[in-house]
Write a protein that holds these residues in place. Structure first.
Motif, PDB file in Angstrom:
ATOM      1  N   TYR A  42      -6.311  -0.893  -8.625  1.00 60.65           N
ATOM      2  CA  TYR A  42      -5.615  -1.268  -7.390  1.00 60.65           C
ATOM      3  C   TYR A  42      -6.250  -0.605  -6.177  1.00 60.65           C
ATOM      4  CZ  TYR A  42      -2.363  -1.689  -3.622  1.00 60.65           C
ATOM      5  OH  TYR A  42      -1.835  -1.950  -2.382  1.00 60.65           O
ATOM      6  N   MET A  54       2.624   1.634  -3.333  1.00 62.46           N
ATOM      7  CA  MET A  54       1.717   2.070  -4.404  1.00 62.46           C
ATOM      8  C   MET A  54       1.355   3.548  -4.260  1.00 62.46           C
ATOM      9  SD  MET A  54       1.253  -0.250  -6.634  1.00 62.46           S
ATOM     10  CE  MET A  54      -0.207   0.241  -7.511  1.00 62.46           C
ATOM     11  N   ASP A 105       0.825  -1.209   0.000  1.00 62.66           N
ATOM     12  CA  ASP A 105       0.000   0.000   0.000  1.00 62.66           C
ATOM     13  C   ASP A 105       0.858   1.256   0.000  1.00 62.66           C
ATOM     14  OD1 ASP A 105      -2.577  -0.771  -0.246  1.00 62.66           O
ATOM     15  OD2 ASP A 105      -3.096  -0.532   1.863  1.00 62.66           O
ATOM     16  N   GLU A 134      -8.069  -2.415  -3.055  1.00 57.10           N
ATOM     17  CA  GLU A 134      -7.528  -2.197  -1.708  1.00 57.10           C
ATOM     18  C   GLU A 134      -8.597  -1.650  -0.772  1.00 57.10           C
ATOM     19  OE1 GLU A 134      -5.826   0.600   1.304  1.00 57.10           O
ATOM     20  OE2 GLU A 134      -6.620   1.244  -0.621  1.00 57.10           O
TER      21      GLU A 134
END
Length: 125
Positions: A86, A49, A46, A90
């Motif tokens: 993504y 990203m 996380d 998430e």
């Protein structure tokens, strides 16, 4: 009786509402989403990203001259789609990892994501 609460009372009320980091007790007892959300690799990915997306936004702002994503070059469209996918995945994993709605509201990162992910979806899709 003062009109305003003391700084200690305000500090305590905030600390009760916003603790640091994800707390295992707030998540469902046992679910795949809970296991994923609490896994150190997920949390590290996380942060990576978010950093990569911040760098990409700078690159996009400098090199992409189109106003609409549909008019942009394929590399910009593809990157925006992948980042959006993504962050939606998430967000969904973290959403389903919490046991109660109030637990979601007590996590400041989830509250922030609750605003940022819909904005990203609106901008991309």
């Amino acid at each position: 009786g003062s009109v305003f609460p003391s700084h200690q009372a305000v500090k305590e009320s905030i600390s009760v509402t916003f603790d640091e980091g994800p707390k295992e007790g707030r998540f469902t007892r046992d679910s795949a989403c809970r296991r994923i959300a609490l896994h150190p690799h997920f949390q590290t990915m996380d942060m990576a990203m978010i950093f990569i997306y911040a760098v990409w936004m700078g690159i996009d702002a400098d090199l992409n001259t189109e106003l609409l994503i549909t008019d942009a070059q394929a590399v910009f469209q593809t990157a925006d789609q992948l980042f959006c996918i993504y962050f939606v995945v998430e967000f969904c994993i973290r959403y389903f990892a919490f046991e109660k709605c109030w637990d979601r509201l007590r996590d400041p990162w989830f509250v922030l994501d609750s605003f940022l992910v819909p904005l990203t979806v609106f901008d991309t899709w």
